[in-house]
Design a protein around this motif. Structure first.
Motif, PDB file in Angstrom:
ATOM      1  N   HIS A   1       0.830  -1.198   0.000  1.00 38.00           N
ATOM      2  CA  HIS A   1       0.000   0.000   0.000  1.00 38.00           C
ATOM      3  C   HIS A   1       0.869   1.254   0.000  1.00 38.00           C
ATOM      4  CE1 HIS A   1      -3.651   2.297   0.766  1.00 38.00           C
ATOM      5  NE2 HIS A   1      -4.279   1.204   0.381  1.00 38.00           N
TER       6      HIS A   1
ATOM      7  N   THR B   1      -2.594  -1.163  -4.345  1.00 39.69           N
ATOM      8  CA  THR B   1      -3.719  -1.478  -3.468  1.00 39.69           C
ATOM      9  C   THR B   1      -4.431  -2.755  -3.909  1.00 39.69           C
ATOM     10  OG1 THR B   1      -5.071   0.017  -4.775  1.00 39.69           O
ATOM     11  CG2 THR B   1      -4.125   0.890  -2.760  1.00 39.69           C
TER      12      THR B   1
ATOM     13  N   ALA C   1      -7.234 -16.921   2.967  1.00 40.03           N
ATOM     14  CA  ALA C   1      -8.628 -16.449   3.038  1.00 40.03           C
ATOM     15  C   ALA C   1      -8.826 -15.708   4.360  1.00 40.03           C
ATOM     16  CB  ALA C   1      -9.589 -17.621   2.917  1.00 40.03           C
TER      17      ALA C   1
ATOM     18  N   GLY D   1      -7.715 -11.807   4.168  1.00 41.66           N
ATOM     19  CA  GLY D   1      -8.365 -10.857   3.274  1.00 41.66           C
ATOM     20  C   GLY D   1      -8.146 -11.130   1.794  1.00 41.66           C
TER      21      GLY D   1
ATOM     22  N   TYR E   1      -9.041 -13.584  -1.641  1.00 46.27           N
ATOM     23  CA  TYR E   1     -10.138 -14.391  -2.163  1.00 46.27           C
ATOM     24  C   TYR E   1      -9.653 -15.173  -3.381  1.00 46.27           C
ATOM     25  CZ  TYR E   1     -12.879 -11.433   0.887  1.00 46.27           C
ATOM     26  OH  TYR E   1     -13.359 -10.803   2.000  1.00 46.27           O
TER      27      TYR E   1
ATOM     28  N   ASN F   1      -6.920  -9.525  -3.294  1.00 46.33           N
ATOM     29  CA  ASN F   1      -7.265  -9.013  -1.963  1.00 46.33           C
ATOM     30  C   ASN F   1      -8.547  -8.179  -1.969  1.00 46.33           C
ATOM     31  OD1 ASN F   1      -6.261  -6.740  -3.263  1.00 46.33           O
ATOM     32  ND2 ASN F   1      -5.346  -5.893  -1.408  1.00 46.33           N
ATOM     33  N   THR F   2      -9.509  -8.612  -2.776  1.00 47.03           N
ATOM     34  CA  THR F   2     -10.804  -7.949  -2.775  1.00 47.03           C
ATOM     35  C   THR F   2     -11.867  -8.979  -3.137  1.00 47.03           C
ATOM     36  OG1 THR F   2     -12.236  -6.504  -4.080  1.00 47.03           O
ATOM     37  CG2 THR F   2     -10.118  -7.055  -5.044  1.00 47.03           C
ATOM     38  N   PRO F   3     -13.020  -8.913  -2.480  1.00 43.76           N
ATOM     39  CA  PRO F   3     -14.072  -9.873  -2.804  1.00 43.76           C
ATOM     40  C   PRO F   3     -14.800  -9.513  -4.095  1.00 43.76           C
ATOM     41  CG  PRO F   3     -14.825  -8.393  -1.076  1.00 43.76           C
ATOM     42  CD  PRO F   3     -13.394  -8.039  -1.353  1.00 43.76           C
ATOM     43  N   ILE F   4     -14.546  -8.325  -4.640  1.00 37.34           N
ATOM     44  CA  ILE F   4     -15.355  -7.873  -5.777  1.00 37.34           C
ATOM     45  C   ILE F   4     -14.536  -7.527  -7.014  1.00 37.34           C
ATOM     46  CG2 ILE F   4     -17.237  -6.974  -4.370  1.00 37.34           C
ATOM     47  CD1 ILE F   4     -15.867  -4.178  -5.021  1.00 37.34           C
TER      48      ILE F   4
ATOM     49  N   ARG G   1     -15.382  -9.737 -10.070  1.00 29.98           N
ATOM     50  CA  ARG G   1     -16.830  -9.623 -10.295  1.00 29.98           C
ATOM     51  C   ARG G   1     -17.167  -8.255 -10.915  1.00 29.98           C
ATOM     52  NH1 ARG G   1     -20.727  -9.039  -5.564  1.00 29.98           N
ATOM     53  NH2 ARG G   1     -19.069 -10.115  -4.466  1.00 29.98           N
ATOM     54  N   SER G   2     -16.585  -7.182 -10.371  1.00 29.12           N
ATOM     55  CA  SER G   2     -16.943  -5.888 -10.971  1.00 29.12           C
ATOM     56  C   SER G   2     -16.333  -5.736 -12.362  1.00 29.12           C
ATOM     57  CB  SER G   2     -16.609  -4.687 -10.086  1.00 29.12           C
ATOM     58  OG  SER G   2     -15.546  -4.917  -9.282  1.00 29.12           O
TER      59      SER G   2
ATOM     60  N   ARG H   1     -18.535  -4.989 -15.802  1.00 31.84           N
ATOM     61  CA  ARG H   1     -18.262  -3.945 -16.808  1.00 31.84           C
ATOM     62  C   ARG H   1     -18.207  -4.570 -18.207  1.00 31.84           C
ATOM     63  NH1 ARG H   1     -14.865  -2.273 -12.732  1.00 31.84           N
ATOM     64  NH2 ARG H   1     -12.934  -2.842 -13.763  1.00 31.84           N
TER      65      ARG H   1
END
Lengths: 98, 373
Positions: B90, B95, B110, B113, B115, B129-132, B135-136, B140
């Motif tokens: 960071h 990030t 897991a 943090g 996934y 390191n993000t659950p989305i 998916r996001s 898009r």
């Protein structure tokens, strides 16, 4: 409060939480909570986070929570710290943080 | 200092500068059955009473070589060392992080943090390191989906865009109802991403059944396919391309409804040849719950009897053979090569075929990525 950069606050230690705040990808507030105690306290954690964000006037942001069983006061403090680090605010309304 | 000797001392070291720490980390990794990975820029090391008990490495936005000494397991040391490396990343402006681990250790990370994204079965799992994140990204892509029967795709680096790329795009666009064309976004090639993307856009602008996409972290990036950018190290391991190809098959292809992937035959480069062979396996074989994507190899087009390739253009560029380059790239590519990649040449100078300004290339060769694909 405008979120203009990515920030993190907190740790992944037991009884703490890691809060990540980023500028919104779409309009509005997007919140994702992951917790070791999600089944018992997931709704409560989300309510505390939303209330804290609302008092800080954050309406557009992506907020990710990795919770390790933190108390409400820890959650509030970590969310406040992450938001202040991510915002462009210069004058801080300390009353809103109380 | 603690009487019990349980104080943990974290520090960050540069493995290229600190040979002692590097050797200690290599020993710890060996004890855990892991190999040290080159290209690590920073190591978080955790010591207790002087003894190295845990480590985690960082290469840009990729966490690698996380290990905990077997004597100290069950104390959540990996959680602490991962927290430290995440904070370090960071501080360095990364990030969105990726992490490589063995499939059996997914649960450890897991809890940190991360996934899971995709697993090369039995060998390695990549996590983010993000659950989305994925998916996001797919959401898009879904906005650009065309509901037609035959949807083609091409992923190209176009370093730089040649008549060969143009030929491949034309063949694919003819054969499909719609074509999704991706330009590799990782900016480690000789030609900058901005120039590569602009030249592809210019080169395919008359093709009407096509969507041009910016590449992403999820396709042929440092995170999905780091070895691609280090071809000189030799053949890329199976699992490395498996990660990249399964991400494509499991996430990107379903989001856009992609049924076919087009690729040029590869007569020159061993890494790309291997990637094409791996593509047929990981996109088509029964190795994923996602529907197969048919791989179509298109014979490369030739100029004066030799197959056109971007690596040949780069070789000609080093020798200032703009006369030869003009035969195999569109005028727009030639212009950009003259303007931006011929440092000693002034923009106003007209092109005399075969002119030699070899000394200018010393500057270019020393640029980061100058020697890479």
């Amino acid at each position: 409060m405008n979120i203009v950069r990515d920030s993190i606050a907190g740790t992944l230690e037991s009884n703490d939480l890691l809060v990540k705040v980023s500028p919104a990808q779409d309009e509005g507030l997007e919140l994702h909570v992951n917790s070791e105690v999600i089944h018992q306290f997931g709704a409560q954690i989300e309510a505390v986070v939303r209330e804290t964000l609302s008092r800080l006037g954050v309406t557009n942001a992506l907020v990710l929570i990795e919770d390790k069983g933190a108390l409400d006061c820890s959650i509030r403090a970590r969310v406040q710290a992450a938001v202040l680090r991510a915002s462009d605010a210069t004058g801080i309304d300390w009353e809103a943080l109380s | 200092m603690s009487e019990g000797g349980d104080e943990l001392d974290f520090s960050v070291v540069d493995p290229t500068l600190d040979a002692g720490e590097r050797a200690a980390v290599i020993a710890l990794l060996a004890e855990c059955g892991l190999d040290y990975e080159e290209n690590i820029e920073a190591l978080v090391v955790c010591r207790r009473e002087g003894r190295l008990v845990a480590c985690a490495g960082l290469e840009c936005n990729i966490v690698k070589c996380v290990a905990t000494c077997p004597d100290y397991r069950g104390e959540n040391l990996s959680l602490k060392v991962v927290s430290e490396v995440v904070a370090l990343a960071h501080e360095r402006g990364h990030t969105h992080l990726f992490l490589y681990t063995r499939p059996e250790n997914v649960s450890v990370f897991a809890g940190c943090g991360f996934y899971p994204l995709v697993e090369a079965p039995g060998y390695v799992t990549v996590m983010e390191n993000t659950p989305i994140g994925i998916r996001s990204y797919c959401n898009r892509l879904k906005a650009l989906r065309k509901d037609m029967p035959r949807i083609g795709s091409i992923v190209m680096n176009a370093n730089p865009f040649t008549y060969g790329h143009r030929y491949l795009v034309e063949r694919a666009a003819e054969a499909c109802d719609w074509l999704h064309l991706f330009v590799v976004a990782e900016d480690v090639s000789l030609i900058s991403y901005r120039d590569r993307y602009a030249l592809v856009a210019e080169g395919v602008k008359d093709i009407t059944n096509l969507t041009l996409h910016h590449g992403s972290q999820y396709m042929i990036s440092r995170a999905t396919f780091s070895a691609y950018f280090f071809k000189e190290k030799g053949i890329v391991g199976d699992c490395v391309s498996a990660i990249d190809l399964l991400l494509f098959r499991n996430y990107i292809a379903p989001a856009l409804g992609i049924t076919h992937r087009y690729v040029g035959t590869e007569p020159f480069c061993a890494t790309t040849l291997k990637y094409n062979e791996d593509m047929k396996y990981w996109l088509q074989a029964d190795v994923s719950p996602a529907a197969p994507v048919a791989v179509v190899e298109v014979e490369r087009t030739t100029a004066t009897g030799v197959p056109i390739s971007a690596s040949e253009v780069r070789r000609l560029l080093r020798n200032e053979r703009f006369d030869r380059i003009a035969e195999i790239v569109p005028p727009a590519t030639l212009d950009v090569l003259l303007k931006n990649y011929a440092p000693m040449r002034r923009r106003s100078v007209e092109l005399p075929p075969g002119a030699s300004e070899a000394e200018g290339w010393q500057t270019l060769a020393s640029l980061p990525g100058g020697s890479r694909q």
